[in-house]
Design an enzyme around this catalytic site. Structure first.
Site, PDB file in Angstrom:
ATOM      1  N   LYS A   1       1.965   9.892   8.582  1.00  0.00           N
ATOM      2  CA  LYS A   1       1.308   9.347   9.777  1.00  0.00           C
ATOM      3  C   LYS A   1       1.903   9.843  11.108  1.00  0.00           C
ATOM      4  CE  LYS A   1      -1.274   5.518   7.883  1.00  0.00           C
ATOM      5  NZ  LYS A   1      -0.911   4.964   6.597  1.00  0.00           N
TER       6      LYS A   1
ATOM      7  N   ASP B   1       9.110   3.042   1.924  1.00  0.00           N
ATOM      8  CA  ASP B   1       7.891   3.716   2.388  1.00  0.00           C
ATOM      9  C   ASP B   1       7.776   3.499   3.893  1.00  0.00           C
ATOM     10  OD1 ASP B   1       5.320   4.427   3.133  1.00  0.00           O
ATOM     11  OD2 ASP B   1       4.391   3.725   1.282  1.00  0.00           O
TER      12      ASP B   1
ATOM     13  N   PHE C   1       0.851  -1.193   0.000  1.00  0.00           N
ATOM     14  CA  PHE C   1       0.000   0.000   0.000  1.00  0.00           C
ATOM     15  C   PHE C   1       0.882   1.238   0.000  1.00  0.00           C
ATOM     16  CE2 PHE C   1      -2.547   3.423   1.768  1.00  0.00           C
ATOM     17  CZ  PHE C   1      -3.679   3.332   0.990  1.00  0.00           C
TER      18      PHE C   1
HETATM   19  C1  LIG Z   1      -1.146   5.208   5.177  1.00  0.00           C
HETATM   20  C2  LIG Z   1      -0.096   4.844   4.198  1.00  0.00           C
HETATM   21  C3  LIG Z   1       0.067   5.538   2.987  1.00  0.00           C
HETATM   22  C4  LIG Z   1      -0.865   6.641   2.555  1.00  0.00           C
HETATM   23  O1  LIG Z   1      -0.863   7.722   3.438  1.00  0.00           O
HETATM   24  P1  LIG Z   1      -2.084   8.763   3.389  1.00  0.00           P
HETATM   25  O2  LIG Z   1      -1.683   9.798   4.388  1.00  0.00           O
HETATM   26  O3  LIG Z   1      -3.309   8.008   3.764  1.00  0.00           O
HETATM   27  O4  LIG Z   1      -2.156   9.290   2.007  1.00  0.00           O
HETATM   28  C5  LIG Z   1       1.097   5.161   2.143  1.00  0.00           C
HETATM   29  N1  LIG Z   1       1.929   4.167   2.473  1.00  0.00           N
HETATM   30  C6  LIG Z   1       1.812   3.477   3.626  1.00  0.00           C
HETATM   31  C7  LIG Z   1       2.793   2.395   3.945  1.00  0.00           C
HETATM   32  C8  LIG Z   1       0.783   3.772   4.510  1.00  0.00           C
HETATM   33  O5  LIG Z   1       0.636   3.074   5.645  1.00  0.00           O
END
Ligand SMILES: *Cc1c(COP(=O)(O)O)cnc(C)c1O
Length: 402
Positions: free
Chosen positions: A252, A223, A139
């Site tokens: 986050k 990421d 994701f």
């Molecule tokens: C939550 C998340 C995203 C996306 O972040 P948003 O602030 O919701 O756009 C991307 N990569 C990872 C690994 C995530 O946990």
């Protein structure tokens, strides 16, 4: 219930029904409109690093709001420069590192995607590296650029065609080795696949990924949006592997509840963007930057990296002690934990937990995600263990009639 009607009538239906209406938070606790208290072991999906309404967070936001909030990227502000220096130090970029500020995880990954495209150009401007690799089930966001990186066909299908060039591979070193060549601009990887269900990478995977990307001249983009800001017991998940990536993306937990994201580059990847290639009106806004500086400062001051490791271990032991026949074990690291179930009952366990005043979530059908604030202690963990044991017992009594 009137708030549910308001949700139904007024909010775009991009997600399912809301589970609760929360009106207040303090520490690891939330309160609904009826004054009922909940133990929050999700922390807004690994966002509220210090819990709710932490005095450091409140003070930073109030002080900066009363000083200077926004000036646009035509100008610099002290909090922005302080946050850039802090992120470089915590990520260990050394002098040759740079930071681009965004407002969310997806936006941080959009910037990384553009970084990869710039890396794919040769000096004349021709595309010599059209390929980008990412993991199946990964994701990386929901915007049109990052959705192409997100390895979930069901999320992509309604929005086809995707931004071209991205290929998804299995999470094995062999698959990466087979896919990698000199036409790959970048490989995107989460240290733990959070949204897929808190799924760990195979041992040695990040080290192998570093070796393979370096050999072929591709960027390694990690990421860290869910795994960063101390959540796994180190500042960033890649640090456990002892590697140096070319870029990381964060969001986050670094804002502790204030929306902010960033791309942090290492080495030569720091020189790819040039004036006019990217931007954001809000990115690096003084208010968000000041809050992130304060949140990261408090994580450091209070020793919350160590707390994340120790409390994570304590939670794993508490889950094992419950001895539920529904639980096979735990995945993840530090305070990003997946409780793996024997059957696709995560939704039921989460609902049963909520009825008992415990907030967790279903990371996938058979995995309950636990991601509490980084500053939790014995009191919260004891309460969690009691409520979670009750929730598991209620579900297993339904599923396995005695
Ligand atoms: C939550 C998340 C995203 C996306 O972040 P948003 O602030 O919701 O756009 C991307 N990569 C990872 C690994 C995530 O946990």
């Amino acid at each position: 219930m009137t708030w549910r009607e308001d949700v139904e009538r007024d909010l775009i239906r991009n997600v399912g029904p809301r589970m609760e209406l929360f009106v207040r938070g303090e520490g690891a606790y939330l309160w609904d409109g009826d004054g009922r208290r909940y133990l929050d072991f999700l922390a807004g999906i690994a966002v509220n690093s210090l819990g709710h309404a932490h005095p450091v967070f409140v003070e930073a936001i109030s002080r900066q709001a009363a000083t200077l909030s926004h000036v646009s990227n035509y100008f610099a502000t002290p909090p922005q420069l302080e946050l850039a220096a802090t992120l470089k130090r915590l990520a260990g970029t050394g002098d040759h590192g740079r930071v681009y500020f965004a407002n969310s995880g997806a936006e941080a990954n959009e910037a990384a995607f553009k970084l990869a495209r710039l890396h794919g150009l040769e000096s004349g401007g021709a595309v010599v590296r059209p390929r980008i690799l990412a993991l199946s089930g990964a994701f990386h966001g929901r915007t049109m650029g990052t959705l192409a990186l997100t390895g979930k066909p069901a999320m992509q299908e309604p929005f086809a065609p995707m931004t071209p060039g991205v290929e998804h591979i299995d999470s094995t070193v062999e698959a990466l080795e087979a896919a990698m060549d000199d036409r790959v601009a970048a490989f995107f990887v989460e240290p733990i696949k959070g949204e897929a269900g808190v799924i760990d990478l195979p041992d040695g995977y990040l080290q192998a990924a570093r070796e393979l990307t370096s050999r072929h001249g591709a960027l390694l983009v990690v990421d860290e949006i869910q795994t960063g800001a101390g959540r796994t017991g180190d500042w960033f998940g890649f640090q456990h592997a002892g590697i140096v990536p070319d870029a990381i993306t964060v969001a986050k937990g670094i804002g502790g509840g204030f929306p902010i994201g960033a791309l942090v580059t290492f080495g030569d990847a720091s020189d790819l963007f040039y004036p006019g290639t990217h931007g954001s009106t809000f990115g690096g806004n003084a208010l968000g930057a000041a809050v992130a500086v304060a949140v990261l400062g408090e994580i450091e001051r209070a020793g919350l990296l160590e707390n994340a490791s120790e409390r994570g271990q304590q939670i794993r032991e508490a889950v094992a002690t419950i001895g539920s026949p529904l639980v096979t074990g735990c995945t993840g690291r530090g305070l990003l934990i997946g409780v793996r179930l024997t059957a696709p009952l995560a939704g039921k366990v989460v609902a049963a937990a909520q009825e008992r005043g415990l907030i967790v979530n279903a990371a996938n059908d058979a995995t309950v995600r636990i991601a509490p604030p980084l500053n939790i202690g014995d009191v919260e963990i004891d309460e969690f263990a009691r409520l979670f044991a009750d929730a598991l017992a209620s579900v297993s009594s339904l599923e396995v009639p005695a």
